[in-house]
Design an enzyme around this catalytic site. Structure first.
Site, short mmCIF file in Angstrom:
data_model
loop_
_atom_site.label_atom_id
_atom_site.label_comp_id
_atom_site.label_asym_id
_atom_site.label_seq_id
_atom_site.Cartn_x
_atom_site.Cartn_y
_atom_site.Cartn_z
N ARG A 1 0.70 -1.21 -0.13
CA ARG A 1 -0.01 -0.01 0.23
C ARG A 1 0.67 1.13 0.01
O ARG A 1 0.50 2.10 -0.78
CB ARG A 1 -1.01 0.10 1.14
CG ARG A 1 -2.32 -0.58 1.07
CD ARG A 1 -2.66 -0.99 2.66
NE ARG A 1 -1.76 -2.30 2.95
CZ ARG A 1 -1.64 -3.42 2.52
NH1 ARG A 1 -2.68 -3.75 1.63
NH2 ARG A 1 -0.89 -4.29 2.86
N THR A 2 1.91 1.33 0.93
CA THR A 2 2.52 2.63 1.10
C THR A 2 3.15 2.84 -0.06
O THR A 2 3.00 4.21 -0.61
CB THR A 2 3.46 2.58 2.34
OG1 THR A 2 2.66 2.26 3.46
CG2 THR A 2 4.18 3.93 2.55
N LYS B 1 25.81 -3.36 -1.48
CA LYS B 1 27.11 -3.13 -1.53
C LYS B 1 27.80 -2.48 -0.42
O LYS B 1 28.95 -2.32 -0.27
CB LYS B 1 27.53 -2.60 -2.76
CG LYS B 1 27.12 -3.22 -4.15
CD LYS B 1 27.59 -2.24 -5.07
CE LYS B 1 26.89 -2.68 -6.56
NZ LYS B 1 27.33 -1.61 -7.73
N ARG C 1 11.15 4.12 3.17
CA ARG C 1 11.02 3.29 4.11
C ARG C 1 12.16 2.18 4.59
O ARG C 1 13.07 1.88 3.39
CB ARG C 1 9.74 2.07 3.54
CG ARG C 1 9.76 0.93 4.76
CD ARG C 1 8.45 0.27 4.50
NE ARG C 1 7.51 0.97 4.83
CZ ARG C 1 6.03 0.36 4.66
NH1 ARG C 1 5.91 -0.97 4.27
NH2 ARG C 1 4.92 1.04 5.08
N HIS D 1 5.44 6.15 11.52
CA HIS D 1 4.96 5.87 10.19
C HIS D 1 3.90 7.02 9.78
O HIS D 1 2.58 6.72 9.64
CB HIS D 1 4.35 4.65 9.91
CG HIS D 1 3.96 4.16 8.63
ND1 HIS D 1 3.86 5.09 7.53
CD2 HIS D 1 3.47 2.99 8.12
CE1 HIS D 1 3.68 4.37 6.43
NE2 HIS D 1 3.46 3.14 7.01
C1 NCD Z 1 2.03 -0.67 8.01
C2 NCD Z 1 3.58 -0.83 8.24
O1 NCD Z 1 4.27 -0.85 7.44
O2 NCD Z 1 3.97 -0.34 9.55
N1 NCD Z 1 1.61 -1.16 6.81
C3 NCD Z 1 1.40 0.06 6.18
O3 NCD Z 1 2.13 0.81 5.96
N2 NCD Z 1 -0.09 0.14 5.68
C4 NCD Z 1 1.41 -2.09 9.16
C5 NCD Z 1 2.12 -3.42 9.21
O4 NCD Z 1 3.02 -3.52 8.38
O5 NCD Z 1 1.62 -4.18 10.04
#
Ligand code: NCD
Length: 306
Positions: free
Chosen positions: A51-52, A80, A101, A129
């Site tokens: 999703r993100t 590397k 991320r 997040h």
């Molecule tokens: C979450 C995350 O990555 O922290 N997912 C997301 O970004 N929608 C929650 C999760 O991974 O459980």
């Protein structure tokens, strides 16, 4: 504000402005379709995501911009041994904004200090997040019509669940919000969240074990996945992974206007039989995430609708 690393960098007014922009995008998408022409978003994802990453990329594409990036650390020079700061400086030569991320807490912050372009934290380890929280907040605004005077239940892995940490940081700033933190003893919220966010602001909260007992009081139920990748040993994960499973039976005592949220992905913690309940908002939540990220990209690039 150059970057978004922690949701508390945004004031309540700024969050409201982002929500207002996102709602305007939903109503008038054509007005926004070319605003980012010639701009590039880089998605640097050192951890899995559906999703993100895809909602960041869709957001930029729907603003008329383009996208570059990688979706696993092994396909980048991190394999590397390149540092996050050097990778960010390299990407700055190609892109106008970065969404990152990373499994290490603080990595997006380190990147943000190495470059001039905006860096958005798309999840750093078990820490924060913020764009999931913006997604949660626009969903709360749309589902409930208000942000204040709510009992918010957070259930599951409150220790490693970074979305919960950011959500508590954000919602604790609204009048009359209180929290019921539902988790096994081993997965309680970290002391930093309890002390630096809840206790320092005198926010009412309780920590409980039983979802069933908490259910009748809740206005929002925020379910989370047990974060397998952050456990030190598999046996602990296996023991704790099915601590909570939301079913239609457990919802019998819930308020009629409860809103059920989940950042997703879901593993076992919400039975699919709950999906058809009108209170289950988690797939609407996914959709909202794209619009609020569009609003955020525009804000960080200082682009406004003519
Ligand atoms: C979450 C995350 O990555 O922290 N997912 C997301 O970004 N929608 C929650 C999760 O991974 O459980």
């Amino acid at each position: 504000m150059k970057d978004l690393i922690d949701i508390r960098q945004l004031s309540r007014e700024e969050i409201q402005e982002l929500i207002t922009t996102a709602l305007d995008i939903i109503d008038h998408p054509a007005d926004y379709a070319h605003l980012c022409e010639g701009k590039k978003l880089a998605t640097l994802f050192y951890e899995p995501s559906t999703r993100t990453r895809l909602s960041f990329e869709s957001a930029m594409l729907e603003l008329g911009g383009s996208i570059i990036g990688f979706s696993e650390a092994n396909s980048s020079s991190a394999a590397k041994g390149e540092s996050v700061a050097d990778t960010a400086r390299t990407v700055e030569c190609f892109a106008d904004i970065i969404a990152m991320r990373h499994p290490k807490e603080g990595a997006p912050y380190v990147a943000s200090t190495a470059v001039q372009i905006p860096v958005i934290n798309a999840g750093d380890g078990g820490h924060f997040h913020p764009t999931q929280t913006l997604t949660d907040m626009i969903t709360i605004a749309r589902e409930k019509g208000r942000m204040d005077h709510m009992v918010i239940g957070c259930c599951g892995d409150l220790k490693f669940g970074r979305t919960v940490h950011s959500l508590i940081a954000a919602m604790s700033r609204y009048e009359g919000c209180s929290f019921v933190l539902i988790s096994p003893e081993e997965l309680r919220v970290p002391e930093s969240v309890r002390e630096d966010i809840l206790e320092s602001q005198h926010i009412p909260y309780k920590e409980v074990r039983s979802l069933e007992e908490a259910m009748p009081q809740l206005d929002i139920l925020y379910m989370t996945r047990v974060q397998r990748e952050r456990f030190f040993n598999e046996a602990d994960y296996v023991r704790l992974k099915d601590s909570y499973i939301l079913t239609p039976e457990k919802l019998r005592t819930a308020k009629k206007d409860l809103t059920i949220l989940h950042p997703l992905p879901r593993v076992n913690e919400i039975s699919t039989a709950v999906d058809s309940d009108p209170r289950a908002a988690y797939f609407r939540q996914v959709k909202n995430g794209k619009y609020i990220r569009m609003a955020l990209i525009l804000k960080l690039l200082h682009i406004t609708k003519a």
